[in-house]
Write an enzyme that holds these catalytic residues in place. Structure first.
Site, short mmCIF file in Angstrom:
data_model
loop_
_atom_site.label_atom_id
_atom_site.label_comp_id
_atom_site.label_asym_id
_atom_site.label_seq_id
_atom_site.Cartn_x
_atom_site.Cartn_y
_atom_site.Cartn_z
N HIS A 92 24.57 27.69 32.99
CA HIS A 92 23.31 27.19 32.41
C HIS A 92 23.58 25.83 31.76
CE1 HIS A 92 24.22 28.09 28.10
NE2 HIS A 92 24.79 29.20 28.55
N ASP A 94 21.25 24.35 29.55
CA ASP A 94 20.67 24.20 28.22
C ASP A 94 21.68 24.59 27.16
OD1 ASP A 94 20.27 27.00 29.04
OD2 ASP A 94 19.27 27.21 27.10
N ASP A 125 29.96 25.94 26.08
CA ASP A 125 28.83 26.82 26.39
C ASP A 125 27.57 26.00 26.66
OD1 ASP A 125 27.14 29.01 26.55
OD2 ASP A 125 26.96 29.23 24.38
N GLU A 156 18.62 29.63 28.97
CA GLU A 156 19.41 30.80 28.61
C GLU A 156 19.52 30.97 27.11
OE1 GLU A 156 22.80 33.32 27.61
OE2 GLU A 156 22.58 31.19 27.16
#
Length: 454
Positions: A92, A94, A125, A156
């Site tokens: 992801h 975002d 992350d 996410e």
């Protein structure tokens, strides 16, 4: 003559300067999928960057697809050779908001190298995992003997469920034999790890009202019920008074973890627990992290200390998060938490509980060919057997994928490890984990087809 694996390792090592440049560009985009905090154009910019990069890396028909929550998923594919399996690569783009900018040593949206680590929001992350995917695909070039499907999620961190709904609507786009969900990581730097369980999540907002309006504490304090004091008393019942263990009526708090453990001193260091402060709960750290429900009070709305007046609070509210271990139903856990809070209200205070997001826990099956191939790749790169660990976070997409593709093997892995401080200020990634996990992924993609045919 160098072995094929040593040549692959050399190609990945040579790609690391490009990996750093890629991560610098991605981190510079504040792709927080919350229009209340950052312009939506930033997420669109990050999505387009991902689409362009993976198209250049050899995937076909890479494009942006709008999902039901308004976010954009990036989709692409590479056809499987005849008879070969297909692997889905997930990540992801975002990120979490930076929280307190003042708590960052350097700008959260500028990738900065310090003491061998790369710092920036999303460095681990999950933009570090995006770069890991890119590096693995670039190192392999056209030598990919399996089919590839690729998806990068755009919301996410907000938990609004856009991609989960999109998968349900378009299941044919994500069908694969092995699903690499690259949004977790290793137990420690240099320890190859697959995450086999995820805690679920249910959040609620509890509101307490005791007075029609704030009242002067000098004139009415004593008999007049204090809403904030009532809320504090209610929240205190969610933990054991002596041990601090989570105690929610109706939920089992005695589960045990059967996989690899988590050293208590290492946990204290990883979590930043202050000297002299005891850990909460009982039994092993792994039991508490991965096999039992866990309460966190995420925030409280009440008068701040600075600017507060001599008034009795008439209303107060708190956001309460409950992590749910595998084997426990998240909806039932939310109902139990709600009933507990309502029952704990003192003095007849009026209580309302509003449910927020809920995600079910997940447990992976690990006996198939994908895990066998991954175990060999991990051992080759890290020089030690792959470990299995739980993860305290939740990834609701995993359960959606498990329901949609019950025969697929779901693998959770990635570049994150405890020192990354994901979601916190000063998030970072160890570049050696990007390099090594890209090597693991490349080896897996190269060998999985052979394992799947056995």
């Amino acid at each position: 003559m160098p072995s094929p694996d040593s040549e692959l390792a050399a190609r990945i090592a040579a790609l690391m300067p490009r990996a750093k440049a890629d991560l610098s560009e991605l981190v510079a985009v504040p792709s927080v999928a919350d229009p209340r905090q950052y312009p939506p154009e930033e997420c669109r910019k990050a999505a387009q960057w991902v689409a362009d990069a993976f198209g250049e890396a050899g995937l076909r028909d890479v494009h942006l697809a709008e999902t039901p929550d308004g976010s954009h998923a990036v989709l692409g594919h590479r056809p499987a050779p005849p008879g070969a399996p297909t692997v889905l690569l997930y990540c992801h783009y975002d990120v979490q908001p930076p929280l307190d900018d003042a708590a960052w040593t350097t700008s959260p949206f500028t990738l900065t190298e310090r003491e061998g680590r790369w710092y920036g929001r999303g460095a681990a992350d999950c933009k570090g995992n995006i770069v890991m995917h890119l590096t693995a695909l670039r190192a392999l070039g056209d030598d990919i003997p399996v089919g590839i499907k690729f998806v990068a999620e755009g919301s996410e961190e907000q938990g609004t469920g856009g991609l989960e709904a999109y998968v349900t609507q378009h299941p044919e786009l994500f069908l694969a034999d092995a699903l690499l969900i690259c949004d977790t990581g290793n137990a420690a730097v240099g320890t190859g790890t697959a995450t086999t369980s995820l805690r679920g999540l249910t959040d609620v907002v509890v509101s307490v009202d005791t007075l029609a309006g704030e009242a002067h504490s000098g004139m009415f304090g004593g008999p007049a019920p204090d809403a904030l004091a009532a809320l504090v008393q209610m929240l205190s019942t969610l933990r054991d008074r002596e041990t601090g263990a989570t105690r929610v009526d109706g939920l089992d708090g005695t589960g045990t973890w059967e996989g690899a453990g988590y050293d208590e001193e290492q946990f204290r260091k990883d979590a930043g627990v202050l000297d002299g402060v005891r850990l909460t709960g009982t039994d092993s750290v792994a039991d508490r992290l991965w096999a039992r429900p866990a309460i966190t009070v995420l925030g409280i709305d009440c008068p701040p200390v600075v600017g507060s007046s001599a008034s009795i609070p008439a209303s107060a509210r708190a956001r309460v998060s409950l992590r749910v271990p595998p084997g426990m139903n998240a909806d039932a856990a939310r109902a139990a938490l709600t009933a507990h809070l309502v029952a704990a209200a003192p003095w007849g205070a009026r209580v309302s509980v509003e449910a927020e997001s809920t995600g079910s826990p997940f447990r992976a099956a690990t006996a198939g060919p994908a895990y066998a191939a991954l175990g060999r790749a991990m051992a080759e790169v890290y020089g030690r057997p792959m470990e299995f660990l739980g993860q305290g976070g939740s990834i609701p997409l995993c359960n959606v994928l498990a329901q949609a593709y019950p025969r697929a093997e779901i693998v959770l892995m990635g570049v994150e490890e405890p020192q990354c401080l994901i979601h916190a200020p000063n998030e970072s990634v160890d570049p050696s984990e990007i390099e090594h996990m890209a090597h693991v992924e490349a080896l897996f993609l190269r060998t999985y087809g052979t394992e799947a045919r056995r």
